[in-house]
Motif scaffolding. Sequence first.
Motif, PDB file in Angstrom:
ATOM      1  N   LEU A 133      -6.187  26.395   9.613  1.00 16.27           N
ATOM      2  CA  LEU A 133      -6.944  27.281   8.345  1.00 16.27           C
ATOM      3  C   LEU A 133      -8.118  26.563   7.858  1.00 16.27           C
ATOM      4  N   CYS A 134      -9.216  27.361   7.802  1.00  9.42           N
ATOM      5  CA  CYS A 134     -10.722  26.825   7.167  1.00  9.42           C
ATOM      6  C   CYS A 134     -10.587  27.398   5.701  1.00  9.42           C
ATOM      7  N   ASN A 135     -10.219  26.543   4.779  1.00 10.22           N
ATOM      8  CA  ASN A 135     -10.142  26.919   3.457  1.00 10.22           C
ATOM      9  C   ASN A 135     -10.744  26.243   2.404  1.00 10.22           C
ATOM     10  N   PRO A 136     -11.939  26.743   1.820  1.00 14.25           N
ATOM     11  CA  PRO A 136     -12.841  27.913   2.262  1.00 14.25           C
ATOM     12  C   PRO A 136     -13.402  27.956   3.558  1.00 14.25           C
ATOM     13  N   HIS A 137     -13.630  29.169   3.974  1.00 13.42           N
ATOM     14  CA  HIS A 137     -13.952  29.366   5.351  1.00 13.42           C
ATOM     15  C   HIS A 137     -15.392  29.299   5.750  1.00 13.42           C
ATOM     16  N   ASN A 138     -15.628  28.420   6.799  1.00 13.64           N
ATOM     17  CA  ASN A 138     -17.180  28.204   7.337  1.00 13.64           C
ATOM     18  C   ASN A 138     -16.903  28.925   8.471  1.00 13.64           C
ATOM     19  N   PRO A 139     -17.992  30.082   8.991  1.00 15.07           N
ATOM     20  CA  PRO A 139     -19.170  30.193   7.992  1.00 15.07           C
ATOM     21  C   PRO A 139     -19.088  31.274   7.100  1.00 15.07           C
ATOM     22  N   VAL A 140     -18.046  31.989   7.031  1.00 15.84           N
ATOM     23  CA  VAL A 140     -18.455  33.328   6.536  1.00 15.84           C
ATOM     24  C   VAL A 140     -18.033  33.313   5.005  1.00 15.84           C
ATOM     25  N   SER A 141     -17.730  31.883   4.403  1.00 11.68           N
ATOM     26  CA  SER A 141     -18.013  31.877   3.046  1.00 11.68           C
ATOM     27  C   SER A 141     -16.833  32.545   2.155  1.00 11.68           C
ATOM     28  N   ARG A 142     -15.548  32.615   2.666  1.00 10.82           N
ATOM     29  CA  ARG A 142     -14.375  33.117   2.223  1.00 10.82           C
ATOM     30  C   ARG A 142     -13.707  32.247   1.212  1.00 10.82           C
ATOM     31  N   LEU A 143     -13.353  32.430  -0.014  1.00 11.86           N
ATOM     32  CA  LEU A 143     -12.363  31.953  -0.654  1.00 11.86           C
ATOM     33  C   LEU A 143     -10.958  32.854  -0.548  1.00 11.86           C
ATOM     34  N   TRP A 144     -10.110  32.372   0.220  1.00 13.99           N
ATOM     35  CA  TRP A 144      -8.793  33.221   0.475  1.00 13.99           C
ATOM     36  C   TRP A 144      -8.052  33.125  -0.744  1.00 13.99           C
ATOM     37  N   SER A 145      -7.520  34.513  -1.089  1.00 12.15           N
ATOM     38  CA  SER A 145      -6.746  34.581  -2.217  1.00 12.15           C
ATOM     39  C   SER A 145      -5.431  34.084  -2.197  1.00 12.15           C
ATOM     40  N   GLU A 146      -4.751  33.818  -3.131  1.00 15.08           N
ATOM     41  CA  GLU A 146      -3.269  33.415  -3.166  1.00 15.08           C
ATOM     42  C   GLU A 146      -2.447  34.510  -2.390  1.00 15.08           C
ATOM     43  N   GLU A 147      -2.905  35.602  -2.668  1.00 13.70           N
ATOM     44  CA  GLU A 147      -1.991  36.788  -2.120  1.00 13.70           C
ATOM     45  C   GLU A 147      -2.144  36.823  -0.545  1.00 13.70           C
ATOM     46  N   GLU A 148      -3.681  36.484  -0.128  1.00 12.89           N
ATOM     47  CA  GLU A 148      -3.592  36.378   1.511  1.00 12.89           C
ATOM     48  C   GLU A 148      -3.148  35.109   2.140  1.00 12.89           C
ATOM     49  N   LEU A 149      -3.064  34.240   1.308  1.00 12.88           N
ATOM     50  CA  LEU A 149      -2.471  32.885   1.899  1.00 12.88           C
ATOM     51  C   LEU A 149      -1.221  33.181   1.745  1.00 12.88           C
ATOM     52  N   THR A 150      -0.520  33.704   0.778  1.00 12.68           N
ATOM     53  CA  THR A 150       0.873  33.668   0.812  1.00 12.68           C
ATOM     54  C   THR A 150       1.286  34.816   2.005  1.00 12.68           C
ATOM     55  N   ARG A 151       0.688  35.749   2.263  1.00  6.94           N
ATOM     56  CA  ARG A 151       0.978  36.631   3.481  1.00  6.94           C
ATOM     57  C   ARG A 151       0.730  35.885   4.872  1.00  6.94           C
ATOM     58  N   LEU A 152      -0.272  35.126   4.946  1.00  4.05           N
ATOM     59  CA  LEU A 152      -0.583  34.254   6.150  1.00  4.05           C
ATOM     60  C   LEU A 152       0.509  33.394   6.161  1.00  4.05           C
ATOM     61  N   PHE A 153       0.891  32.397   5.067  1.00  4.50           N
ATOM     62  CA  PHE A 153       1.743  31.450   5.281  1.00  4.50           C
ATOM     63  C   PHE A 153       3.339  32.078   5.668  1.00  4.50           C
ATOM     64  N   THR A 154       3.458  33.211   5.132  1.00  2.37           N
ATOM     65  CA  THR A 154       5.056  33.803   5.400  1.00  2.37           C
ATOM     66  C   THR A 154       4.998  34.213   6.870  1.00  2.37           C
ATOM     67  N   LEU A 155       3.982  34.440   7.480  1.00  2.26           N
ATOM     68  CA  LEU A 155       3.996  34.656   8.872  1.00  2.26           C
ATOM     69  C   LEU A 155       4.143  33.386   9.652  1.00  2.26           C
ATOM     70  N   CYS A 156       3.285  32.277   9.234  1.00  2.00           N
ATOM     71  CA  CYS A 156       3.542  31.048   9.837  1.00  2.00           C
ATOM     72  C   CYS A 156       5.006  30.547   9.641  1.00  2.00           C
ATOM     73  N   GLU A 157       5.567  30.727   8.590  1.00  2.00           N
ATOM     74  CA  GLU A 157       7.122  30.437   8.077  1.00  2.00           C
ATOM     75  C   GLU A 157       7.989  30.894   9.072  1.00  2.00           C
ATOM     76  N   GLN A 158       7.909  32.609   9.417  1.00  2.00           N
ATOM     77  CA  GLN A 158       8.708  33.128  10.197  1.00  2.00           C
ATOM     78  C   GLN A 158       8.475  32.962  11.593  1.00  2.00           C
ATOM     79  N   TYR A 159       7.456  32.394  12.149  1.00  2.00           N
ATOM     80  CA  TYR A 159       7.189  31.972  13.579  1.00  2.00           C
ATOM     81  C   TYR A 159       7.008  30.634  13.693  1.00  2.00           C
ATOM     82  N   GLN A 160       7.674  29.714  12.644  1.00  2.00           N
ATOM     83  CA  GLN A 160       7.461  28.532  12.790  1.00  2.00           C
ATOM     84  C   GLN A 160       6.234  27.695  13.261  1.00  2.00           C
ATOM     85  N   VAL A 161       5.272  28.031  12.608  1.00  2.00           N
ATOM     86  CA  VAL A 161       4.055  27.516  12.851  1.00  2.00           C
ATOM     87  C   VAL A 161       3.596  26.532  11.881  1.00  2.00           C
TER      88      VAL A 161
END
Length: 400
Positions: free
Chosen positions: A176-204
Motif C-alpha cells: 500500500l502506498c499511503n499516501p499514494h504516489n503519484p496520484v496524491s490520494r489520502l486514503w480514508s479510514e473507510e477505504e482502508l477498512t474495506r481494503l484491509f478487510t479483504l486482506c484479512e479475508q484472503y490472508q494477505v
Amino acid sequence: MSQTMTTETFLKHYTLDRRGTHSVKWDALQQRFNTTDVIPLWVADMDFKVPETVITALEARIKQGAFGYSLISPTYHQTFIDWLTRHHGYTPKKGWLRFTSGTITTLFWILQAFTKPKDAVMMLSPVYFPFFSTPQDTDRTPICSELQRDNTGRYYIDFDDVEQKMKDHQVKVFILCNPHNPVSRLWSEEELTRLFTLCEQYQVLIVSDEIHQDFHFGTFTPALKVANGRFKESIITMTSASKTFNLASLPVAHIIMPNKAHRQTFDNYVKTIDHTQLSVLNLVAAETAYQTGDVWLTGLLATIQSNYELLKRELLSKAPNIGFTPLEATYLAWLDFNAYIKPDELDAFLIKECRVGVNTSTNFAPASPGFGRFNLAAHPDTIKEAAKRIIQGLKQRNLI
C-alpha cells in the motif's frame, strides 16, 4: 501546533541552488533526459535546505572527529515515537521498531522474508515504479489493480477488482502506498477498512509505505490506526525522515511491526544478509529533524500548497483542459495532458519542446497514458517558468 512558518520566511531561509553539488535532480539531467536544458521537476527531492538545527547537529558531530562503531542514541526510539504521536495520533511500542538503510531496501527484505518465488504481490496502480519492479527483481509476480478516476480527477479503489485478483492470484502481500504516489490520494479510514478487510479475508500481509505521511493537506490515516488498530497484527509499516526533511542521501528507514512472529521472521532473514550498522550521521540528522523540525515543516507545506495553486492557475488560465488531480498529499502534482498531447508524444513535447523535465506515465507502473508528475518542492519562480514553457509549447503547436 503553536508555531508556524510562512511561505515567505521559508523561501527566504531555505531556498537552495543545488546545481554543481552532485545532485541527481539537477546534475544528472544529461543521463536522464539527454540534455541539460530542462527545468528539473522530476525525482522526488527538494530544492530546500534541511532545518538549520539539523545542519548544526551534523556540524557538532563532525567536529567530534571520531567515526568508529556507534550505538543508536538511547533517545532515538522515543524521539521517533513522539513524532508519530504528535503528528499522526498513534504511539507504537519501542519493541515494534526496526531500522534499516531505506524503504525500498526494506521492501526487498520483506518480500524475501515473507514470500517465495512466483508468489503474487499486489499494488494499486499507477504507482511509484519500485513497487512494481521490486517483486519482479525478486522473482515474485506483481499484480496491479488499476485505480479509477472520477470527473474531478480524483482516484478511487475498484474493490471488486481487488478482491477478484486476490482470489485469482492467491496474493500473499499487498503493498500500500499511503499516501499514494503519484496520484496524491489520502486514503480514508473507510477505504482502508474495506481494503484491509479483504486482506484479512484472503490472508494477505499488508505492507504500508507511509514515507509521504507528513505531506498531507487533509486527514492522513496511518494503517496502524485503522479501525482502532484492529488490523495491526497483519500490517508492516515503513516510514522515513528522508522524504519529509530532504535527507535522501542520509537514509534511515523505520519499520513498525506489531506482530511478534513478523518481527522474528524479519530478524531471522536480515541476519542472513546484513550485519552493517547505520551511519551515525544519518541517525543524528533524522533524530534532530524529528526533535526540532515541526515549525520548518509548516513552512514547507505552505510552500507546496502555494506552488500547486500557482502551477494550476498559470496553466489553466491558458490551457483549461489540462487535468489536475486534487493535491491531497505528497509534494507531487499529477497532470493529465491527454486533451492536448498524444500520450506517445508527451515525453518529447515536455522535454524537447518545452524543456521541462518531469516523470511521465512511463515512469509509473503500469502506465496511465498521457500524465506527468510535477515536483512542487521548488522555488515558485521555477514552477512559474515551467508553466510558462508549457504554455509556449502548446501555442507553438497551435493547440491553444
